[in-house]
Design a protein around this motif. Structure first.
Motif, PDB file in Angstrom:
ATOM      1  N   MET A   1      51.723  46.049  38.371  1.00 36.74           N
ATOM      2  CA  MET A   1      51.140  45.053  37.467  1.00 36.74           C
ATOM      3  C   MET A   1      50.629  45.793  36.238  1.00 36.74           C
ATOM      4  O   MET A   1      49.740  46.636  36.364  1.00 36.74           O
ATOM      5  CB  MET A   1      49.981  44.311  38.148  1.00 36.74           C
ATOM      6  CG  MET A   1      50.392  43.466  39.329  1.00 36.74           C
ATOM      7  SD  MET A   1      49.025  42.435  39.961  1.00 36.74           S
ATOM      8  CE  MET A   1      49.788  41.810  41.489  1.00 36.74           C
ATOM      9  N   TYR A   2      51.201  45.483  35.079  1.00 34.55           N
ATOM     10  CA  TYR A   2      50.806  46.158  33.841  1.00 34.55           C
ATOM     11  C   TYR A   2      49.910  45.289  32.975  1.00 34.55           C
ATOM     12  O   TYR A   2      49.265  45.796  32.055  1.00 34.55           O
ATOM     13  CB  TYR A   2      52.033  46.556  33.032  1.00 34.55           C
ATOM     14  CG  TYR A   2      53.004  47.467  33.753  1.00 34.55           C
ATOM     15  CD1 TYR A   2      52.548  48.427  34.658  1.00 34.55           C
ATOM     16  CD2 TYR A   2      54.371  47.385  33.537  1.00 34.55           C
ATOM     17  CE1 TYR A   2      53.436  49.265  35.317  1.00 34.55           C
ATOM     18  CE2 TYR A   2      55.268  48.218  34.179  1.00 34.55           C
ATOM     19  CZ  TYR A   2      54.796  49.153  35.074  1.00 34.55           C
ATOM     20  OH  TYR A   2      55.678  49.982  35.721  1.00 34.55           O
ATOM     21  N   GLY A   3      49.934  43.969  33.207  1.00 37.15           N
ATOM     22  CA  GLY A   3      49.061  43.094  32.427  1.00 37.15           C
ATOM     23  C   GLY A   3      49.545  42.818  31.020  1.00 37.15           C
ATOM     24  O   GLY A   3      48.751  42.442  30.159  1.00 37.15           O
TER      25      GLY A   3
ATOM     26  N   VAL B   1      50.659  36.098  42.962  1.00 38.15           N
ATOM     27  CA  VAL B   1      50.511  36.782  44.250  1.00 38.15           C
ATOM     28  C   VAL B   1      49.289  36.248  44.993  1.00 38.15           C
ATOM     29  O   VAL B   1      49.371  35.886  46.170  1.00 38.15           O
ATOM     30  CB  VAL B   1      50.381  38.308  44.042  1.00 38.15           C
ATOM     31  CG1 VAL B   1      50.020  39.013  45.345  1.00 38.15           C
ATOM     32  CG2 VAL B   1      51.680  38.878  43.483  1.00 38.15           C
ATOM     33  N   LEU B   2      48.157  36.153  44.298  1.00 39.51           N
ATOM     34  CA  LEU B   2      46.914  35.750  44.977  1.00 39.51           C
ATOM     35  C   LEU B   2      46.993  34.306  45.470  1.00 39.51           C
ATOM     36  O   LEU B   2      46.422  33.968  46.510  1.00 39.51           O
ATOM     37  CB  LEU B   2      45.713  35.923  44.040  1.00 39.51           C
ATOM     38  CG  LEU B   2      45.387  37.365  43.628  1.00 39.51           C
ATOM     39  CD1 LEU B   2      44.171  37.386  42.710  1.00 39.51           C
ATOM     40  CD2 LEU B   2      45.146  38.262  44.833  1.00 39.51           C
ATOM     41  N   ASP B   3      47.687  33.444  44.735  1.00 44.24           N
ATOM     42  CA  ASP B   3      47.766  32.027  45.125  1.00 44.24           C
ATOM     43  C   ASP B   3      49.004  31.723  45.964  1.00 44.24           C
ATOM     44  O   ASP B   3      49.286  30.566  46.240  1.00 44.24           O
ATOM     45  CB  ASP B   3      47.762  31.135  43.876  1.00 44.24           C
ATOM     46  CG  ASP B   3      46.476  31.283  43.079  1.00 44.24           C
ATOM     47  OD1 ASP B   3      45.482  31.759  43.654  1.00 44.24           O
ATOM     48  OD2 ASP B   3      46.470  30.933  41.885  1.00 44.24           O
TER      49      ASP B   3
ATOM     50  N   PRO C   1      41.723  40.312  48.074  1.00 41.35           N
ATOM     51  CA  PRO C   1      42.253  39.344  47.098  1.00 41.35           C
ATOM     52  C   PRO C   1      41.136  38.627  46.342  1.00 41.35           C
ATOM     53  O   PRO C   1      41.252  38.357  45.144  1.00 41.35           O
ATOM     54  CB  PRO C   1      43.056  38.369  47.979  1.00 41.35           C
ATOM     55  CG  PRO C   1      43.492  39.203  49.152  1.00 41.35           C
ATOM     56  CD  PRO C   1      42.326  40.129  49.421  1.00 41.35           C
TER      57      PRO C   1
ATOM     58  N   ARG D   1      40.368  38.464  42.282  1.00 37.85           N
ATOM     59  CA  ARG D   1      40.142  37.252  41.482  1.00 37.85           C
ATOM     60  C   ARG D   1      38.927  37.377  40.572  1.00 37.85           C
ATOM     61  O   ARG D   1      38.871  36.759  39.514  1.00 37.85           O
ATOM     62  CB  ARG D   1      39.861  36.058  42.394  1.00 37.85           C
ATOM     63  CG  ARG D   1      41.063  35.447  43.022  1.00 37.85           C
ATOM     64  CD  ARG D   1      40.629  34.271  43.909  1.00 37.85           C
ATOM     65  NE  ARG D   1      41.570  34.093  45.003  1.00 37.85           N
ATOM     66  CZ  ARG D   1      42.726  33.459  44.891  1.00 37.85           C
ATOM     67  NH1 ARG D   1      43.058  32.929  43.745  1.00 37.85           N
ATOM     68  NH2 ARG D   1      43.551  33.364  45.913  1.00 37.85           N
TER      69      ARG D   1
ATOM     70  N   ARG E   1      49.352  38.465  38.554  1.00 38.09           N
ATOM     71  CA  ARG E   1      48.281  38.451  39.553  1.00 38.09           C
ATOM     72  C   ARG E   1      48.138  37.125  40.270  1.00 38.09           C
ATOM     73  O   ARG E   1      48.118  37.071  41.504  1.00 38.09           O
ATOM     74  CB  ARG E   1      46.938  38.798  38.882  1.00 38.09           C
ATOM     75  CG  ARG E   1      45.712  38.410  39.726  1.00 38.09           C
ATOM     76  CD  ARG E   1      44.387  38.920  39.165  1.00 38.09           C
ATOM     77  NE  ARG E   1      43.949  38.217  37.960  1.00 38.09           N
ATOM     78  CZ  ARG E   1      42.700  38.245  37.479  1.00 38.09           C
ATOM     79  NH1 ARG E   1      41.770  38.961  38.101  1.00 38.09           N
ATOM     80  NH2 ARG E   1      42.381  37.601  36.382  1.00 38.09           N
TER      81      ARG E   1
ATOM     82  N   LEU F   1      43.940  42.530  37.233  1.00 37.35           N
ATOM     83  CA  LEU F   1      44.386  43.386  38.333  1.00 37.35           C
ATOM     84  C   LEU F   1      45.556  44.231  37.837  1.00 37.35           C
ATOM     85  O   LEU F   1      46.475  43.714  37.204  1.00 37.35           O
ATOM     86  CB  LEU F   1      44.834  42.509  39.509  1.00 37.35           C
ATOM     87  CG  LEU F   1      45.401  43.212  40.747  1.00 37.35           C
ATOM     88  CD1 LEU F   1      44.357  44.139  41.378  1.00 37.35           C
ATOM     89  CD2 LEU F   1      45.889  42.180  41.774  1.00 37.35           C
ATOM     90  N   ARG F   2      45.497  45.527  38.107  1.00 38.72           N
ATOM     91  CA  ARG F   2      46.572  46.407  37.705  1.00 38.72           C
ATOM     92  C   ARG F   2      47.074  47.174  38.923  1.00 38.72           C
ATOM     93  O   ARG F   2      46.292  47.491  39.824  1.00 38.72           O
ATOM     94  CB  ARG F   2      46.085  47.426  36.647  1.00 38.72           C
ATOM     95  CG  ARG F   2      45.555  46.795  35.358  1.00 38.72           C
ATOM     96  CD  ARG F   2      46.654  46.126  34.562  1.00 38.72           C
ATOM     97  NE  ARG F   2      46.158  45.488  33.338  1.00 38.72           N
ATOM     98  CZ  ARG F   2      45.853  44.184  33.248  1.00 38.72           C
ATOM     99  NH1 ARG F   2      45.963  43.380  34.295  1.00 38.72           N
ATOM    100  NH2 ARG F   2      45.425  43.690  32.104  1.00 38.72           N
ATOM    101  N   MET F   3      48.367  47.485  38.955  1.00 37.19           N
ATOM    102  CA  MET F   3      48.930  48.359  39.997  1.00 37.19           C
ATOM    103  C   MET F   3      49.856  49.352  39.319  1.00 37.19           C
ATOM    104  O   MET F   3      50.847  48.949  38.720  1.00 37.19           O
ATOM    105  CB  MET F   3      49.711  47.535  41.033  1.00 37.19           C
ATOM    106  CG  MET F   3      48.861  46.570  41.822  1.00 37.19           C
ATOM    107  SD  MET F   3      49.816  45.789  43.173  1.00 37.19           S
ATOM    108  CE  MET F   3      48.610  44.544  43.723  1.00 37.19           C
ATOM    109  N   TYR F   4      49.506  50.642  39.401  1.00 31.10           N
ATOM    110  CA  TYR F   4      50.313  51.677  38.759  1.00 31.10           C
ATOM    111  C   TYR F   4      51.187  52.431  39.758  1.00 31.10           C
ATOM    112  O   TYR F   4      52.125  53.120  39.361  1.00 31.10           O
ATOM    113  CB  TYR F   4      49.419  52.679  38.028  1.00 31.10           C
ATOM    114  CG  TYR F   4      48.525  52.070  36.969  1.00 31.10           C
ATOM    115  CD1 TYR F   4      48.945  50.974  36.214  1.00 31.10           C
ATOM    116  CD2 TYR F   4      47.263  52.593  36.710  1.00 31.10           C
ATOM    117  CE1 TYR F   4      48.127  50.426  35.239  1.00 31.10           C
ATOM    118  CE2 TYR F   4      46.441  52.049  35.734  1.00 31.10           C
ATOM    119  CZ  TYR F   4      46.877  50.970  35.002  1.00 31.10           C
ATOM    120  OH  TYR F   4      46.062  50.434  34.043  1.00 31.10           O
TER     121      TYR F   4
END
Lengths: 256, 256
Positions: free
Chosen positions: B182-184, B163-165, A171, A175, B160, A180-183
């Motif tokens: 996550m596509y941003g 989730v991180l916080d 994590p 930061r 992002r 951050l991307r997730m495909y």
């Protein structure tokens, strides 16, 4: 000899990819769960794998095959000779839910040496391939080595559970990145590394998730290393970092 | 009257989108940072916005405009009359790093009522538009309402930092979904909701990130609600949940 195999394998991948695309409407395949409700396999995965395995044995007689759904030589305990590592449909959840963002992947290891890699972006029908000192190509176009971007200047991809379970301080790595991307597909995320869209990709990868992208990433000068062990064992699962040299150094400082 | 405005706005969006595409090679625009190193603005964002604002005033005389980069009426304190909410380039980081996964978005509110919404997938050149009881269209094709999927059966997208916080127990929500993406880009994630590729999208959204998708999502019967406040204030930022009815119930049980 290897050139001839390469030409035939590229053709094979385009043929197999056509089948997956014909079934995109979802009306003509069946979905089963494997280890959990989010670990899916479809009849398309299985048909692709059977065709890939059958044709690879014709194209490269005497080869052995390690493949995801179990139609290959599952008892491989060493990597001697020609070993093909096969992911017949990577990103099955995306295939089912998004009708996009999935791929077909293959790698050839010769006596343990990562030699040829293939990643097909199924919907865009772009084939990334190369290795063996030949370079990496997107279809017929040679790819340049990605810029050596730092973590701070990179979009990065990390697997969901690694972030949620706070594995290896990831994590914190997330930061420090630009974004951050997730495909949800190793094929898509590896392509992101090859094209320079991503500066790092960290995931827990099984042999067929890792081997093809590893060949291509290393051919382009990217770093590929295990971050939970001394080295990558191609026959088992690994927590793997694929990154530019600079992003890799930035990340290993945070994960140490 | 509204029909005429709609036709002209669709044409305007296609024109403005062409400019962004012409600059995709990255050689012909300049990038600046705004609030942080990952909050970018390019000369394309600014040119798009100036053209959108200028043309909207011609197409819909007397309207007021709330737009991201500050060329509109920034001092809006109410929503009376026709108010256009403009995001000239959503997903600027993706535009710069990926040359894909960004969009252009517009919404028309009339006396505070979410009325028309427009989201252009820039690279695919698909325009999602509709509202006002007309339905939602992808280019000329009407979109069906997405299936009412549960959280467990859905891919979901979460910003992002949420989730991180560990905001509002959202990591736990992420664990309960089929997969986390996550596509941003709010444009890309809203499109995922409209097509049913995603079952929920949770993000901290500014007015121009939220308004266009809100019109279209509500038109398709999806739930759009604030999860940090009693209601959505269109003029300020909100922590927003867009979801199917079932996924929304599953998520609110976890975030309460």
């Amino acid at each position: 000899m290897l050139e001839e195999i390469d030409v035939q394998v590229q053709e094979l991948l385009r043929t197999v990819n056509q089948r997956a695309l014909q079934h995109l409407d979802g009306s003509s395949y069946q979905v089963d769960t494997k280890s959990s409700y989010s670990d899916l396999v479809t009849t398309i995965d299985r048909q692709n794998e059977q065709e890939l395995d059958r044709r690879l044995r014709e194209i490269d007689p005497g080869c052995r095959i390690l493949s995801e759904e179990g139609f290959g030589n599952q008892q491989l305990s060493d990597l001697s000779g020609h070993v093909w590592i096969v992911d017949p449909l990577d990103g099955t959840l995306n295939f089912v839910k998004q009708h996009a963002n999935f791929g077909v992947m293959l790698a050839l290891y010769i006596d343990g040496r990562p030699t040829l890699g293939y990643i097909m972006d199924a919907v865009k029908q772009d084939l990334y391939h190369g290795g063996n000192g030949w370079g990496v190509f997107k279809n017929d176009q040679p790819l340049a080595a990605p810029a050596d971007a730092s973590l701070r200047d990179s979009l990065i991809a990390i697997g969901r559970s690694l972030v949620l379970d706070n594995v290896a301080n990831l994590p914190q790595v997330a930061r420090h990145a630009s974004g951050l991307r997730m495909y949800g597909s190793a094929a898509m995320e590896m392509i992101g590394m090859l094209t320079g869209e991503l500066g790092a990709y960290i995931s827990y990868l099984r042999p067929w998730d890792l081997a093809p992208g590893r060949v291509l990433a290393e051919e382009l000068g990217l770093t590929v290393k295990s971050i939970d062990d001394d080295g990558i064992n191609v026959l088992s699962s690994n927590l793997v970092l694929v990154a530019t040299e600079r992003a890799s150094q930035d990340i290993l400082r945070l994960t140490d």
